[in-house]
Design a protein around this motif. Structure first.
Motif, PDB file in Angstrom:
ATOM      1  N   ASN A   1      -1.023  -1.355  -4.441  1.00 22.67           N
ATOM      2  CA  ASN A   1      -1.711  -0.572  -3.404  1.00 22.67           C
ATOM      3  C   ASN A   1      -2.832   0.293  -3.967  1.00 22.67           C
TER       4      ASN A   1
ATOM      5  N   ASN B   1       7.808  11.339  -0.170  1.00 20.07           N
ATOM      6  CA  ASN B   1       8.322   9.973  -0.326  1.00 20.07           C
ATOM      7  C   ASN B   1       8.393   9.602  -1.802  1.00 20.07           C
TER       8      ASN B   1
ATOM      9  N   THR C   1       7.296   6.984  -3.053  1.00 21.77           N
ATOM     10  CA  THR C   1       6.030   6.364  -3.450  1.00 21.77           C
ATOM     11  C   THR C   1       4.998   7.395  -3.893  1.00 21.77           C
ATOM     12  N   ASP C   2       5.249   8.678  -3.600  1.00 21.22           N
ATOM     13  CA  ASP C   2       4.347   9.747  -4.051  1.00 21.22           C
ATOM     14  C   ASP C   2       4.762  10.321  -5.405  1.00 21.22           C
TER      15      ASP C   2
ATOM     16  N   TYR D   1       4.511  -1.044  -6.874  1.00 27.25           N
ATOM     17  CA  TYR D   1       3.977  -0.629  -5.582  1.00 27.25           C
ATOM     18  C   TYR D   1       2.610   0.040  -5.738  1.00 27.25           C
ATOM     19  N   ALA D   2       2.511   0.949  -6.705  1.00 24.84           N
ATOM     20  CA  ALA D   2       1.247   1.648  -6.944  1.00 24.84           C
ATOM     21  C   ALA D   2       0.160   0.685  -7.396  1.00 24.84           C
TER      22      ALA D   2
ATOM     23  N   LYS E   1      12.273  -2.530  -2.033  1.00 28.00           N
ATOM     24  CA  LYS E   1      11.261  -2.137  -1.051  1.00 28.00           C
ATOM     25  C   LYS E   1      11.802  -1.147  -0.024  1.00 28.00           C
TER      26      LYS E   1
ATOM     27  N   LEU F   1       8.334   1.314  -8.259  1.00 26.71           N
ATOM     28  CA  LEU F   1       7.311   2.285  -7.873  1.00 26.71           C
ATOM     29  C   LEU F   1       5.985   1.981  -8.576  1.00 26.71           C
TER      30      LEU F   1
ATOM     31  N   PHE G   1      10.993   2.641  -0.789  1.00 29.69           N
ATOM     32  CA  PHE G   1       9.642   3.175  -0.675  1.00 29.69           C
ATOM     33  C   PHE G   1       9.482   4.129   0.506  1.00 29.69           C
TER      34      PHE G   1
ATOM     35  N   LYS H   1      -2.995   2.787  -5.958  1.00 26.37           N
ATOM     36  CA  LYS H   1      -2.740   4.230  -5.749  1.00 26.37           C
ATOM     37  C   LYS H   1      -3.486   5.071  -6.747  1.00 26.37           C
TER      38      LYS H   1
END
Length: 161
Positions: free
Chosen positions: A159, A74, A76-77, A155-156, A47, A152, A50, A161
């Motif tokens: 969230n 980032n 995360t992108d 995370y996506a 984490k 990642l 991120f 994404k």
């Protein structure tokens, strides 16, 4: 973490794939993060990555499997993912080989959660199988970028994404 915890998580994800992808049940990203951290492949808890830029990661830890295009963005992108897709070798000879391929959950400029789900579930299935029989060798052969990709993707998924 017990030897079969990763396989159990991968099996649970596979069994609930449709419900997770349809958002009928929550995707447990925290369980994925715990598994990633238990592998002890990355220098920090997943984490913490991120908030890093792609450049920070590239210069400090990347094993250069990920395609990092926008270094100031980032992590995360990032649209590139590394899927751990195959294992072969000889455990008794301490020779384990993992193979990887690139996945892009944003291929048509729209987020495709199925791609990230497969990065998480399939990678964990392969990694869990190796960990069950050769945990120490796994740490030395597993790509940092592949492990980060699982994080990642989780995370996506969590969230939307």
């Amino acid at each position: 973490m017990e030897k079969l915890a990763i396989v159990a998580l991968a099996d649970d994800l596979a069994m609930n794939q449709e419900s997770i992808l349809n958002q009928e049940i929550d995707f447990d990203a925290e369980a994925v993060y715990r598994v990633i951290d238990s592998l002890q492949v990355l220098h920090k808890p997943v984490k913490e990555y991120f908030a890093m830029t792609q450049e920070q990661y590239y210069e400090t830890e990347s094993d250069h499997k990920l395609t990092l295009i926008n270094l100031s963005a980032n992590l995360t992108d990032l649209h590139d993912r590394i899927l751990t897709n195959h294992v072969d070798g000889f455990v008794d000879q301490h020779e384990i080989n993992l193979t990887y391929n690139h996945e892009n959950p944003f291929e048509d400029d729209f987020y495709n959660n199925v791609v990230d789900f497969h990065v998480v579930s399939y990678s964990l299935k392969v990694i869990g199988a190796v960990q069950a029989v050769a945990a120490q060798e796994l740490q030395t052969v597993l790509s940092k970028d592949a492990v980060l990709s699982i994080g990642l993707a989780a995370y996506a998924l969590a969230n939307n994404k």
